[in-house]
Design an enzyme around this catalytic site. Structure first.
Site, PDB file in Angstrom:
ATOM      1  N   HIS A 170       0.817  -1.217   0.000  1.00  0.00           N
ATOM      2  CA  HIS A 170       0.000   0.000   0.000  1.00  0.00           C
ATOM      3  C   HIS A 170       0.847   1.262   0.000  1.00  0.00           C
ATOM      4  O   HIS A 170       0.312   2.360  -0.090  1.00  0.00           O
ATOM      5  CB  HIS A 170      -0.974  -0.034   1.180  1.00  0.00           C
ATOM      6  CG  HIS A 170      -2.151  -0.920   0.905  1.00  0.00           C
ATOM      7  ND1 HIS A 170      -3.404  -0.701   1.413  1.00  0.00           N
ATOM      8  CD2 HIS A 170      -2.256  -2.020   0.136  1.00  0.00           C
ATOM      9  CE1 HIS A 170      -4.222  -1.636   0.984  1.00  0.00           C
ATOM     10  NE2 HIS A 170      -3.545  -2.461   0.220  1.00  0.00           N
ATOM     11  N   SER A 216      -0.903  -0.759  -5.972  1.00  0.00           N
ATOM     12  CA  SER A 216      -0.841  -1.972  -6.787  1.00  0.00           C
ATOM     13  C   SER A 216      -0.203  -1.708  -8.150  1.00  0.00           C
ATOM     14  O   SER A 216      -0.355  -0.630  -8.723  1.00  0.00           O
ATOM     15  CB  SER A 216      -2.251  -2.524  -7.002  1.00  0.00           C
ATOM     16  OG  SER A 216      -2.805  -2.896  -5.773  1.00  0.00           O
ATOM     17  N   LYS A 246     -15.335  -7.228  -7.743  1.00  0.00           N
ATOM     18  CA  LYS A 246     -14.628  -8.165  -8.631  1.00  0.00           C
ATOM     19  C   LYS A 246     -14.057  -9.343  -7.825  1.00  0.00           C
ATOM     20  O   LYS A 246     -14.111 -10.493  -8.266  1.00  0.00           O
ATOM     21  CB  LYS A 246     -13.513  -7.425  -9.364  1.00  0.00           C
ATOM     22  CG  LYS A 246     -12.976  -8.210 -10.538  1.00  0.00           C
ATOM     23  CD  LYS A 246     -12.097  -7.337 -11.425  1.00  0.00           C
ATOM     24  CE  LYS A 246     -11.571  -8.154 -12.591  1.00  0.00           C
ATOM     25  NZ  LYS A 246     -10.789  -7.346 -13.529  1.00  0.00           N
ATOM     26  N   ASP A 247     -13.520  -9.054  -6.642  1.00  0.00           N
ATOM     27  CA  ASP A 247     -12.990 -10.131  -5.795  1.00  0.00           C
ATOM     28  C   ASP A 247     -14.104 -11.045  -5.295  1.00  0.00           C
ATOM     29  O   ASP A 247     -13.890 -12.239  -5.101  1.00  0.00           O
ATOM     30  CB  ASP A 247     -12.217  -9.549  -4.602  1.00  0.00           C
ATOM     31  CG  ASP A 247     -10.874  -8.977  -5.028  1.00  0.00           C
ATOM     32  OD1 ASP A 247     -10.315  -9.450  -6.024  1.00  0.00           O
ATOM     33  OD2 ASP A 247     -10.391  -8.043  -4.350  1.00  0.00           O
ATOM     34  N   GLU A 260       3.701 -34.162  -1.265  1.00  0.00           N
ATOM     35  CA  GLU A 260       2.469 -33.618  -1.803  1.00  0.00           C
ATOM     36  C   GLU A 260       2.752 -32.906  -3.125  1.00  0.00           C
ATOM     37  O   GLU A 260       3.874 -32.463  -3.375  1.00  0.00           O
ATOM     38  CB  GLU A 260       1.870 -32.626  -0.795  1.00  0.00           C
ATOM     39  CG  GLU A 260       1.250 -33.318   0.408  1.00  0.00           C
ATOM     40  CD  GLU A 260      -0.120 -33.895   0.093  1.00  0.00           C
ATOM     41  OE1 GLU A 260      -0.176 -34.966  -0.539  1.00  0.00           O
ATOM     42  OE2 GLU A 260      -1.120 -33.281   0.462  1.00  0.00           O
TER      43      GLU A 260
END
Lengths: 431, 275
Positions: A219, A223, A247-248, A291
């Site tokens: 921040h 971004s 959107k998220d 894994e």
């Protein structure tokens, strides 16, 4: 928070003003994920994956805390306590499968998040610290996931712990004592299981703490975006809320649908059958495989088969495996190109896609049965992996001629149109 | 500036050279033809009622499978994670479960309350289904030193799951004439092409049609018994399968609706905003 185009919180209601003076929590929310955080308007769906990783961590912490209420970290009962959760605890099967597959989904979204950063140059100045903290989170995730996989105390848990702690014994002279100190014994046993449980409970909260730093440092410059061009003014941004919360929200829905499909209809698809056999130190499984999310690194480990320069192959393998992740810490300085987005870096773009395919092949080779062909293929892929970051990238980033960048984010989204279409409300009103 | 470019290249060349040497100096023997792979068979394709996202158990079949387990498999194998009370889930009533527990041929290990000596008592619904052997050593002693594994989780603990178990049970075969001597079954081993190394310690358990007598009139062929018992083992490994499928359908439908709504709200908020 602190970049020039950030909006500042100005509460109107007297109660909120009072609260803001005493404890500026609303201010924090406003500046972090509210209208106070202007975000480039042109982010694509790949920018959903940071939030999705946070969501995955949240799911893991909640389901994990519930599992810990029923699980017993003791070698004699650990396996049965997991089966007790699966059979006798109300909805225990759901919590356990959600946690088990949640780990896989956490890695899926984090891998996409990492490759997004690699493609769009999000690791470059001024966001180096965001990237460095991200690599720290990735390392913590790997440690947490490994220790979590040991807890059900099945065959793969035990032998995975045996193999992975065995890496430390590759260190000359002090390796074996270090391994015994880490395990609390000569082989994984109760002492190891207990400390792994303790750390497996602790580390997710450490991850959460580093995520706070990761977002904080994000921040400060704000971004990145698909063009990699800096924000120049308010016309280039939209407030985080409601634009990116919406959107998220959609991204989270798609994520949860995929996650639910696997958890409910193929919960053991990504697991290994051997982990449904209780740990048995006297019987080694035919193939010990980690894994899926560790497979590319496991393939790199196995590809070193020659004692080059009198350093044993095993030590080379272990150094290379850790090196393959640690080199990411140096990436912001290895890549010398001032252009961030691979969209404008034709040469780097090609190598990026080769790297992605290379890592996928390494993942496949990591679980394949060791045959001469598999070893050869993983050696070639490992050569490419190291060459990409340590040889190709420093050179390519300094010799390539990037394509012309758009003048601004707004210009790139308007595609030559003079002005934006009127907002829907205004258009309706004018009719 | 130069160090920035040379340091990584030197490290990179280090790893690359080590790997190039590994390629050059690792003996790349021609792959040996793998005898086991040549004779090994993949599990047969077989369908169960519990397959697929809408799959449910066929309770009649599970009960038949339990009967096969009880009359055949339980001579050697345990299902230690299953309790008698769990049998209610495959369609037995409470009194039936009580009776099954009480009449079960293997008794529950216990302690004589007066003398403290080890003894056995009749099973209760709350008991785990007991094993025919007192311990692992006893089980090995009775089975040529091979340990019959617990079957509770077998379907999830083997590649291939229930179809593998079905194939194994029906897959015992005469030793092929062209099988090399090194892969021929040693004494007390039995040829079975579905088993990982072709030779299994377990003798064929289902040998003849009518080995058990089904009360529901189903003809107890070897194939039918293998189907039923493998279906039963799906249930012992995953007793909550039906609840999982049911919840899954609901959750996915809910999430799909929520996702469509989230998409519409996303489109609505971004309408008119070029991005």
């Amino acid at each position: 928070m602190s970049f020039p185009w950030a909006e500042h919180y100005a509460p109107k209601h007297p109660v909120m003003r009072w609260l803001d003076e005493k404890l500026p929590l609303p201010r924090l929310v406003y500046s972090a994920v509210g209208p106070g955080y202007p975000v480039p308007r042109n982010l694509n769906y790949f920018w959903n994956f940071g939030i999705l990783a946070g969501l995955a961590l949240g799911i893991q912490i909640v389901s994990g805390i519930i599992l810990a209420m029923h699980y017993a970290a003791n070698g004699t009962v650990a396996f049965d306590s997991v089966e007790h959760i699966m059979r006798d605890v109300n909805s225990g099967w759901l919590i356990r499968y959600a946690h088990m597959n949640g780990a896989s989904f956490f890695f899926i979204v984090v891998y996409i998040h990492i490759f997004r950063g690699l493609y769009y140059g999000s690791y470059k100045a001024p966001r180096e610290m965001v990237w460095l903290l991200g690599v720290v989170i990735f390392l913590l995730m790997m440690a947490t996931a490994f220790m979590g996989y040991v807890l059900p105390w099945g065959q793969m848990s035990f032998w995975g712990a045996q193999v992975i702690t065995g890496f430390f014994s590759a260190i000359p002279v002090v390796g074996e004592p270090i391994r015994e100190w880490l395990l609390g014994g000569f082989a994984p046993d109760n002492a190891a299981l207990n400390r792994f449980f303790s750390l497996h409970y602790l580390l997710p909260f450490v991850i959460a703490g580093v995520i706070v730093l990761h977002i904080w440092s994000l921040h400060i410059p704000g971004s990145n975006n698909p063009t990699g061009v800096d924000v120049q003014g308010p016309q280039d941004t939209v407030p985080f809320h409601p634009y990116y919360t919406a959107k998220d929200g959609f991204g989270a829905g798609v994520f949860l649908v995929c996650y639910a499909l696997l958890t409910f209809f193929a919960p053991n698809y990504l697991g290994h059958p051997d982990n449904y056999i209780p740990a048995n130190p006297l019987s080694t499984p035919a193939h010990i495989v980690p894994e899926w999310y560790f497979l590319p690194f496991y393939a790199i480990l196995k590809s070193f088969t020659f004692n080059f320069l009198w350093i044993p192959a095993k030590l080379w393998g272990v150094m290379a495996m850790f090196g393959s992740i640690l080199l990411l810490f140096f990436l912001p300085w290895i890549d010398g190109s001032p252009v961030r987005s691979a969209n404008y870096r034709p040469l780097y773009q090609k190598f990026f896609w080769i790297l992605l395919v290379d890592v996928l092949i390494l993942g496949y080779l990591g679980q394949a049965e060791v045959t001469p062909m598999v070893v050869l293929a993983s050696q070639i892929c490992a050569i490419y992996y190291f060459s990409h970051f340590l040889i190709i990238l420093p050179i390519v980033s300094r010799i390539e001629r990037p394509l012309p960048l758009p003048n601004s984010i707004t210009e790139s989204v308007l595609h030559g149109e003079a002005a934006e279409a009127a907002p829907i409300g205004l258009a309706a009103a004018s009719h | 500036m130069l160090a920035r470019i040379f340091a990584p290249i030197v490290v990179g060349l280090g790893f690359v050279t080590a790997l190039v040497f590994a390629i050059l100096f690792t003996p790349h023997d021609a792959a040996q033809p793998n005898v086991v792979e040549e004779f090994h068979k993949d599990p047969k394709a077989i369908h169960y009622a519990s397959d697929g996202p809408l799959g449910k158990f066929d309770r009649q079949q599970l009960q038949r499978g339990f009967q096969v387990y009880q009359e055949v498999c339980s001579a050697c194998h345990s299902i230690r994670l299953v309790h008698f009370r769990d049998l209610e889930e495959i369609g037995f009533t409470k009194p039936e479960v009580k009776a099954i527990a009480k009449q079960y041929k293997i008794e529950q290990p216990s302690i004589n309350p007066d003398t403290g000596e080890a003894t056995t008592r009749k099973n209760l619904p709350s008991d785990p289904i007991p094993w025919n052997f007192a311990n692992e050593i006893a089980a090995r002693a009775a089975n040529n030193n091979a340990l019959p594994p617990d079957l509770s989780l077998m379907v999830k603990a083997r590649e291939g799951g229930a179809p593998y178990i079905y194939s194994l049970l029906t897959g015992f075969a005469p030793v092929p004439a062209n099988l090399p001597a090194s892969n021929r079954p040693a004494p007390n081993l039995h040829y079975n092409p579905y088993f990982a190394n072709l030779n299994i310690a377990m003798p064929p358990p289902l040998t003849a049609d009518g080995q058990v007598e089904y009360s529901d009139g189903t003809k107890a062929t070897v194939d039918q018994m293998a189907r039923d018992v493998s279906a039963f083992l799906i249930w012992t490994a995953e007793p909550k399968l039906e609840a999982r499928h049911r919840a899954g359908i609901g959750v996915v439908i809910f999430l799909l609706i929520a996702t469509v709504l989230a998409y519409m709200s996303y489109r609505n908020i971004w309408a008119g905003k070029k991005h």
